[in-house]
Design a protein around this motif. Structure first.
Motif: not given
Lengths: 164, 309
Positions: A69-89
């Motif tokens: 039910d989350l609103s909006g659309r996904p912000f896909a980290m790979r598309e923006h060149g962002v390492p997901q692990n680092d942001v999550a940490a």
């Protein structure tokens, strides 16, 4: 002679290996005890970012939601060149969301203030339910707007210790 | 008697790891260069990849390795992490080209370590490069402590067999130590699969489970069997210390990583390539092929000689 030298080298490196990992929390690259996946079945905390429509602050929702039910659309980290692990940490380990912390997150996401987009950062928590299924809850932690950082007023800093 | 038996086991271990006395074939020499080329290429690629990302880091959050003793924050400015990557590239290529390898490989290893700790200073540690790092360490020690090329090559592989095997046994020990004998419970795999689902959603914006994931999420027993296979395979990692069991356990470990990729979308690509290089009989295939072609060439030469007569 060669065997003896090789064996001694192995022993020396093994000793250094043991000493380094024992005194550095199991990690001293390239030496490691490879402790990933060692804690099985414990609750986990991850993070998800959604690109949401601009919402007046008064109507922001801070209550837990279902992932479907989350609103909006996904912000896909790979598309923006962002390492997901680092942001999550970074998100999971943040005890208090100060303006400086918010700017750090903006920099990691490559968030351009001219874009006028609003990013909702969700804390995702998973745990084993009584029936053996995996229960997942999604709680909005903060909203990033071009010029401000809106933090969940019910955000409990102590909860960050549950992060991986 | 017990001491003699212990000495025999140690002697056997040395022989199986290093095999210093056996003659070396041309295939083994060539295969070593292929393996060394893989290690050099991977080291360079990793350092450049990390170097670019380090430019985006603003401050150290969780210092690792030498960063706990040396302030490496200067690497985050003025493109210095890219300079570091360039230096590692030059040093690795110099080592590969046998230009002062006794200096080049140790220096490359040190700078590789600095690049790693600069990159992974935000709290999340990655293990995808540890085998490449251990391989560079093996090359470093081989070139510093051995002078004969044959022994340098034999030591490199023996060192790697020992520490790769040890690494997997340590991993299994951590799992048993951290959770106990209930580690392979299928519910645990479900938890990790859901966790990875969130990570994949976060990374790519969408997630569609593959047939294997759907099957494992439906059948708890199957999930338990998969985890048990993984744990047992890791526990048997020491089997690569001995020649007769080496190929078997190396291929089983490749299977473990394939399984990890299919169930959890976690790709230890460099590990898989390195394990395959060590497992597959590349040198033997080359030698047999050369023998065959040599035999064919010999028959052709003999036939041509008969025709001229």
């Amino acid at each position: 002679m060669a065997y003896r030298k090789a064996g001694r080298l192995l022993l020396v490196v093994l000793s250094v290996y043991g000493l380094l990992v024992a005194t550095h929390d199991g990690e001293f690259w390239p030496f490691s005890v490879y402790q990933m996946f060692s804690s099985a079945g414990r609750p986990w905390t991850r993070m998800l970012i959604r690109d949401v429509p601009s919402i007046p602050p008064a109507t922001l929702r801070w209550t837990p939601e279902d992932m479907a039910d989350l609103s909006g659309r996904p912000f896909a980290m790979r598309e923006h060149g962002v390492p997901q692990n680092d942001v999550a940490a970074y998100v999971v380990q943040t005890a208090q969301w100060t303006p400086a912390r918010g700017e750090g997150l903006r920099a990691m996401l490559g968030y351009e203030t001219a874009s006028e987009r609003v990013l909702a950062v969700y804390r995702i928590e998973g745990s084993l339910a009584q029936d053996g299924a995996v229960a997942v809850t999604c709680t909005p932690v903060l909203y990033l707007t071009p010029d401000t950082l809106l933090v969940n007023p019910h955000f409990d800093a102590d909860e960050t210790s549950k992060g991986e | 008697m017990k001491r003699a038996r212990g000495n025999n086991i140690l002697w056997s271990l040395h022989r199986h790891l290093f095999d210093c006395e056996a003659p070396e074939t041309r295939g083994e020499q060539l295969f070593f260069r292929v393996f060394e080329g893989f290690v050099v290429t991977s080291s360079i690629a990793l350092c450049w990849s990390w170097g670019w990302y380090t430019q985006r880091i603003e401050a150290v959050v969780h210092p690792l390795g030498l960063a706990r003793y040396i302030d490496l924050s200067f690497l985050y400015d003025h493109g210095l992490s890219l300079l570091l990557a360039a230096l590692v590239s030059v040093l690795c290529l110099a080592g590969f080209a046998r230009v002062v390898p006794r200096f080049a490989y140790p220096a490359a290893l040190l700078l590789f370590h600095l690049q790693y700790v600069a990159r992974f200073s935000l709290g999340k540690v990655a293990h995808g490069s540890n085998f490449v790092g251990m391989s560079l360490l093996a090359l470093t020690l081989a070139w510093v402590f051995f002078h004969e090329a044959r022994l340098q090559r034999r030591f490199t592989f023996g060192f790697l067999y020992f520490f790769l095997g040890l690494g997997y046994v340590l991993a299994a020990s951590c799992k048993l130590g951290g959770t106990g004998l209930t580690w392979p419970d299928g519910h645990h795999l479900w938890m990790w699969m859901m966790e990875r689902k969130v990570d994949v959603l976060s990374t790519f914006g969408s997630f569609t489970p593959n047939p294997i994931q759907r099957f494992l999420l439906r059948y708890h027993a199957a999930a338990t069997v998969v985890l048990a296979f993984g744990l047992i395979t890791e526990l048997l990692g020491w089997m690569m210390w001995w020649g007769p069991t080496r190929r078997f356990i190396l291929l089983a470990l490749v299977g473990l990583h394939v399984g990890t990729a299919l169930t959890l979308n976690i790709y230890f690509t460099l590990y898989m390539i390195e394990l395959l290089l060590l497992a597959l009989p590349g040198a033997k295939i080359w030698d047999q092929g050369a023998l065959f072609l040599g035999a064919v060439g010999h028959r052709k030469r003999v036939g041509a000689a008969y025709q001229r007569r």
